[in-house]
Design a protein around this motif. Structure first.
Motif, PDB file in Angstrom:
ATOM      1  N   VAL A 237     121.432  80.674  65.020  1.00 24.70           N
ATOM      2  CA  VAL A 237     119.950  80.950  65.970  1.00 24.70           C
ATOM      3  C   VAL A 237     120.398  81.778  66.859  1.00 24.70           C
ATOM      4  N   LEU A 238     121.613  81.619  67.779  1.00 26.28           N
ATOM      5  CA  LEU A 238     121.892  82.540  68.848  1.00 26.28           C
ATOM      6  C   LEU A 238     122.097  83.821  68.511  1.00 26.28           C
ATOM      7  N   ARG A 239     122.721  84.120  67.215  1.00 30.40           N
ATOM      8  CA  ARG A 239     122.869  85.469  66.880  1.00 30.40           C
ATOM      9  C   ARG A 239     121.634  86.363  66.385  1.00 30.40           C
ATOM     10  N   GLU A 240     120.779  85.468  65.899  1.00 25.13           N
ATOM     11  CA  GLU A 240     119.458  86.277  65.384  1.00 25.13           C
ATOM     12  C   GLU A 240     118.493  86.530  66.543  1.00 25.13           C
ATOM     13  N   LYS A 241     118.779  85.776  67.751  1.00 24.96           N
ATOM     14  CA  LYS A 241     117.803  86.200  68.769  1.00 24.96           C
ATOM     15  C   LYS A 241     117.694  87.331  69.156  1.00 24.96           C
ATOM     16  N   GLY A 242     116.465  87.918  69.067  1.00 22.36           N
ATOM     17  CA  GLY A 242     116.345  89.589  69.272  1.00 22.36           C
ATOM     18  C   GLY A 242     116.012  89.853  70.799  1.00 22.36           C
ATOM     19  N   GLY A 243     115.204  88.945  71.270  1.00 19.94           N
ATOM     20  CA  GLY A 243     114.705  89.171  72.620  1.00 19.94           C
ATOM     21  C   GLY A 243     114.352  90.615  73.151  1.00 19.94           C
TER      22      GLY A 243
END
Length: 447
Positions: A15-21
């Motif tokens: 989840v934290l790696r795929e966050k684009g933001g």
């Protein structure tokens, strides 16, 4: 998505790696560049700079009879000799001894403490609400998270010409205020707290005063600095200062897969600092705990005191007795860095684009550091530094490889990033040399 939802996903790392933001270099209100980030960065070590920190940090005020007890119970620091007029870099951990956050805390009175930028502000609020303390905690989020202006302005003036500039806007004897001490002075006609502190390795001060008079103070400093080469820092240039100084943001909050932190995860909201992190870099692990950091590997060992009980004490006692890693700087091989950019102009695969001057604010950066093929550390917070002529990063490295001059290898790029903000690329290796922290001589203490 709030922290409890991230935990419930069963794979917090993914989840934290795929966050684009929508990550940019920009802090709230302050532009990326006032003039241009290169000249602004040069001015830090050549002339003088003014940085506006009024908008991008969460302030924290703790008052009441049990204010000291609350902060002492959460901080690794000793509270002996913590008199009024002194500041301390308070460091707070979870029960496993992993760092939650840190920040400078000023003791304004017997029952009053104030920080203009405390990364563990939520942790303090949570422990007040769930504990038995006769105290009050007030937080003010960064400007982008609330309407209106902040309570205080926070300006940093630093550089070789800082004394000459400040002498024109105050009659106070700033040389009589030691490092991490403060006094209330008249600055450009405004009652202001002058704190011996800054994010550059150069001499300077941090000034805190009422925001409604911020423009009066800013204009006076800029006018006084005109003949001394003063540059106002934009977000890009300011964001590079902490690398040479040796400050690493705490990284992934140590709240996942830790049963003792479950109530805190539920208490946090989706807009909290703890919920909005994104992981970036070549280091990939299935275990979220591999991304947690302790105060020792962030260079805070000298601040840890076992003269009181605090959250994480037992775990830190074991870590201090036999530390695994310590903090160093890494100077990246300039030819290898050039090759990263050269890959954009030839045939074949390209390497991961390297933003300048440093990685965007809001990402926790973890790059693999190896020695003879073995993982020996993690590189964080890379930044171009003009006086070094290359990229500098900070690295939590195995103590056996921490000797300055040690040659190591950084893996640049991500083999399979789920983050849509990361373009398709090939991984490559960049040679680097271990150095001391801070990377540059620290002149803030007048030594």
């Amino acid at each position: 998505m709030d922290p409890e939802e991230i935990q419930a996903s069963g794979d917090p790392v993914r989840v934290l790696r795929e966050k684009g933001g929508d990550y940019t270099d920009n802090f709230p209100v302050v532009p990326n560049e006032i003039t241009n980030w290169l000249d602004e960065q040069r001015a830090v070590t050549e002339t003088c700079t003014l940085a506006n920190l009024s908008h991008h940090m969460t302030s924290l005020r703790v008052t009441g009879p049990d204010a000291e007890e609350l902060l002492r119970d959460l901080s690794v620091n000793s509270f002996e000799s913590y008199e009024i007029g002194r500041a301390k870099q308070l460091v707070m951990c979870n029960p496993n001894g992993h760092i939650i956050g840190d920040g400078p805390m000023l003791r304004l009175g017997d029952e009053e403490f104030y920080s203009g930028g405390m990364l563990s502000a939520n942790w303090v609020r949570y422990n007040l609400e769930t504990g038995d303390y006769d105290a009050t905690v007030e937080t003010e989020p960064r400007t982008s998270a609330h309407e209106g202006d902040p309570e205080n302005f926070i300006f940093q003036v630093q550089g070789p010409n800082a004394r000459a500039v400040l002498e024109q806007v105050t009659d106070a004897d700033l040389d009589s205020i030691p490092f991490y001490r403060f006094e209330t002075i008249d600055l450009a006609g405004v009652e202001t707290i002058a704190l011996g502190h800054g994010m550059s390795t150069e001499f300077g001060f941090e000034f805190i005063g009422p925001f409604e008079q911020a423009e009066q103070v800013r204009e006076a400093i800029v006018e006084a600095g005109d003949e001394h080469g003063l540059e106002q820092l934009g977000s890009k240039s300011y964001h590079t200062l902490s690398v040479k100084l040796g400050w690493v943001p705490p990284g992934v909050p140590p709240i996942y897969d830790v049963e003792a932190m479950s109530d805190y995860r539920e208490w946090l909201g989706p807009d909290s600092r703890e919920a909005t992190y994104s992981i970036d870099g070549s280091f990939v692990s299935d275990e979220i705990s591999e991304y947690y950091m302790d105060p020792i590997e962030l260079g805070y060992e000298k601040l840890i005191s076992f003269d009181h009980d605090f959250v994480g004490r037992e775990a830190l006692e074991a870590k201090v007795e036999s530390p695994d890693r310590t903090l160093v700087s890494l100077a990246w091989d300039e030819n290898d860095v050039v090759d990263v950019y050269a890959s954009l102009f030839g045939d074949g695969e390209t390497y991961k684009f390297m933003d300048l001057p440093r990685i965007a604010w809001g990402r926790a950066n973890y790059d693999e550091v190896t020695k003879d093929g073995d993982l020996v550390g993690l590189s964080h917070s890379r930044s171009y530094e003009y006086d070094a002529g290359t990229i500098i990063s900070l690295c939590s490295i195995d103590v056996d490889h921490a000797e300055p001059g040690t040659e190591v290898t950084i893996t640049w790029g991500e083999e399979d990033s789920p983050n849509p903000k990361v373009e398709r690329h090939a991984q490559t290796e960049i040679r680097a040399t271990v150095g001391e922290v801070p990377y540059s001589p620290d002149r803030r203490k007048g030594e």
